[in-house]
Design a protein around this motif. Structure first.
Motif, mmCIF file in Angstrom:
data_model
loop_
_atom_site.group_PDB
_atom_site.id
_atom_site.type_symbol
_atom_site.label_atom_id
_atom_site.label_comp_id
_atom_site.label_asym_id
_atom_site.label_seq_id
_atom_site.Cartn_x
_atom_site.Cartn_y
_atom_site.Cartn_z
ATOM 1 N N THR A 203 13.957 -8.599 5.133
ATOM 2 C CA THR A 203 14.306 -9.847 4.437
ATOM 3 C C THR A 203 15.748 -9.864 3.954
ATOM 4 N N THR A 204 16.234 -8.728 3.401
ATOM 5 C CA THR A 204 17.564 -8.701 2.773
ATOM 6 C C THR A 204 18.612 -7.943 3.571
ATOM 7 N N GLY A 205 18.167 -7.116 4.509
ATOM 8 C CA GLY A 205 19.112 -6.275 5.233
ATOM 9 C C GLY A 205 19.461 -5.010 4.479
ATOM 10 N N LEU A 206 18.876 -4.829 3.301
ATOM 11 C CA LEU A 206 19.136 -3.661 2.470
ATOM 12 C C LEU A 206 17.841 -2.889 2.242
ATOM 13 N N THR A 207 17.967 -1.562 2.059
ATOM 14 C CA THR A 207 16.798 -0.784 1.669
ATOM 15 C C THR A 207 16.528 -1.048 0.197
ATOM 16 N N PRO A 208 15.335 -0.725 -0.300
ATOM 17 C CA PRO A 208 15.054 -0.898 -1.739
ATOM 18 C C PRO A 208 16.074 -0.172 -2.610
ATOM 19 N N SER A 209 16.472 1.043 -2.240
ATOM 20 C CA SER A 209 17.450 1.799 -3.042
ATOM 21 C C SER A 209 18.809 1.105 -3.030
ATOM 22 N N ASP A 210 19.230 0.632 -1.857
ATOM 23 C CA ASP A 210 20.509 -0.080 -1.768
ATOM 24 C C ASP A 210 20.471 -1.365 -2.585
ATOM 25 N N LEU A 211 19.331 -2.047 -2.543
ATOM 26 C CA LEU A 211 19.192 -3.300 -3.290
ATOM 27 C C LEU A 211 19.298 -3.042 -4.787
ATOM 28 N N ARG A 212 18.712 -1.952 -5.241
ATOM 29 C CA ARG A 212 18.798 -1.587 -6.657
ATOM 30 C C ARG A 212 20.244 -1.292 -7.057
ATOM 31 N N ARG A 213 20.937 -0.509 -6.233
ATOM 32 C CA ARG A 213 22.321 -0.155 -6.550
ATOM 33 C C ARG A 213 23.213 -1.400 -6.578
ATOM 34 N N ALA A 214 22.989 -2.301 -5.631
ATOM 35 C CA ALA A 214 23.791 -3.526 -5.595
ATOM 36 C C ALA A 214 23.540 -4.370 -6.837
ATOM 37 N N GLY B 191 0.792 -1.218 0.000
ATOM 38 C CA GLY B 191 0.000 0.000 0.000
ATOM 39 C C GLY B 191 0.820 1.261 0.000
ATOM 40 N N SER B 192 2.121 1.155 0.343
ATOM 41 C CA SER B 192 2.977 2.328 0.401
ATOM 42 C C SER B 192 4.433 1.915 0.258
ATOM 43 N N THR B 193 5.282 2.894 -0.078
ATOM 44 C CA THR B 193 6.716 2.611 -0.159
ATOM 45 C C THR B 193 7.290 2.317 1.219
ATOM 46 N N VAL B 194 6.695 2.896 2.253
ATOM 47 C CA VAL B 194 7.163 2.648 3.627
ATOM 48 C C VAL B 194 6.992 1.170 3.984
ATOM 49 N N ALA B 195 5.820 0.596 3.635
ATOM 50 C CA ALA B 195 5.561 -0.817 3.933
ATOM 51 C C ALA B 195 6.520 -1.707 3.148
ATOM 52 N N MET B 196 6.763 -1.341 1.874
ATOM 53 C CA MET B 196 7.684 -2.141 1.069
ATOM 54 C C MET B 196 9.107 -2.051 1.616
ATOM 55 N N ARG B 197 9.518 -0.836 1.994
ATOM 56 C CA ARG B 197 10.871 -0.648 2.519
ATOM 57 C C ARG B 197 11.096 -1.525 3.751
ATOM 58 N N ARG B 198 10.126 -1.515 4.670
ATOM 59 C CA ARG B 198 10.256 -2.291 5.893
ATOM 60 C C ARG B 198 10.367 -3.781 5.581
ATOM 61 N N ALA B 199 9.507 -4.277 4.659
ATOM 62 C CA ALA B 199 9.504 -5.700 4.338
ATOM 63 C C ALA B 199 10.787 -6.120 3.639
#
Length: 331
Positions: free
Chosen positions: A294-305, A282-290
């Motif tokens: 799970t990965t230990g990375l934020t969505p932005s960090d995961l993209r950069r990696a 429902g929001s980027t906040v909910a996705m960021r937390r999930a």
């Protein structure tokens, strides 16, 4: 020509029809590949068959092991190992295991080695079986289930005594006893087996619904329960003993799809809000937390990696003149 006083042992290729009308004494050994021997006797409305065969596979409508809506088939493995297969279930039966064929669709029967089984066929419309559940194609009883094993031994003993030679009164008495034993065994197997099968079927239905509707932000335990026609408590009971609750499964499916999309270079131009919507959050906040849990990375960090790893792979795969090996040219 004077008729022989000896009874004839019938042999034939493949397997006998659903209700073989054969009379033969049980053989001392199991026949070779492609052959079968059987001994059949009828006691009232119940037909009992002792069958021994070599490696075999029955998977066509005219040689189905199940699929007869008018007959319930109870089988006990006397010796060997056989397999039952259906589009929704598979089981391997060993010595003393039993199975009850409940469904009306084809059940494949096969064996890779010689086997012996005893089969009890009874009418599906028997008054004592009117309330029989039919949610499974077949249910299985293992060797430690005493009642089916006892019935199998009783059936074998009946056939060894050659039921055709019983006096009419004795035959009627045997039929009454067999009817009671068979009905009790069928009900015991069916009720226990189908209750477990029904739970598995409903659990799979819930998982399929989650997989199909995870992008809906309104998907929840309550909506899954409503879709299945269950109360929330009944839905929770389906997953008791499992590692995740229904809500956790919904979250896990959404998170995995979000991670996959964040790593996808084709979606590099999509915003995090778009990725969150595509993944059912429902929001980027909910996705960021999930994602971070799970990965230990934020969505932005995961993209950069993912982008860095992709660039390194491209460099490794790039072709340069130095990759050419020198070779001698004949001429």
């Amino acid at each position: 020509m004077t008729p022989s006083p000896h009874r004839t042992l019938h042999r034939h290729r493949g397997m006998p029809p659903r209700h073989p009308q054969m009379t033969a004494t049980p053989a001392a050994r199991v026949p070779d590949r492609g052959q079968a021997r059987s001994h059949t006797a009828r006691f009232g409305e119940i037909q009992v068959t002792y069958l021994e065969h070599g490696p075999v596979r029955l998977d066509t409508p005219d040689r189905a092991w199940g699929g007869d809506p008018d007959t319930l088939r109870l089988m006990v493995v006397v010796d060997g190992e056989v397999s039952l297969r259906h589009s929704e279930a598979t089981a391997t039966l060993s010595t003393r295991d039993s199975a009850l064929i409940l469904g009306t669709s084809l059940v494949t029967y096969s064996s890779d080695a010689p086997a012996r089984v005893v089969v009890c066929d009874m009418p599906a419309d028997h008054s004592g079986l009117a309330a029989l559940p039919r949610s499974a194609p077949f249910v299985v009883g293992r060797a430690d289930a005493a009642v089916p094993c006892a019935l199998g031994a009783f059936l074998l003993d009946l056939l060894r005594q050659d039921g055709e030679r019983l006096a009419p009164l004795a035959r009627a008495q045997v039929a009454d006893v067999l009817r009671t034993l068979a009905t009790s065994t069928v009900m015991a197997l069916a009720v226990a087996g189908c209750s477990g099968w029904e739970l598995r079927r409903q659990r799979l239905a819930a998982l399929r619904h989650i997989a199909a509707r995870y992008t809906d932000p309104d998907l929840s335990s309550a909506s899954v329960a409503e879709h299945l026609g269950l109360s929330r408590r009944s839905l929770q009971r389906l997953f008791e003993g499992e590692e995740r609750t229904v809500a956790q499964r919904i979250q896990a499916v959404r998170t995995q799809h979000a991670i996959t999309r964040l790593r996808d270079s084709r979606l590099a131009a999509a915003s995090l809000a778009e990725i969150a919507t595509l993944s059912g959050f429902g929001s980027t906040v909910a996705m960021r937390r999930a994602v971070q849990d799970t990965t230990g990375l934020t969505p932005s960090d995961l993209r950069r990696a993912a982008a860095t790893a992709g660039a390194e792979r491209e460099d490794d795969d790039a072709f340069t003149p130095a990759d050419l090996e020198p070779c001698a040219v004949e001429g």
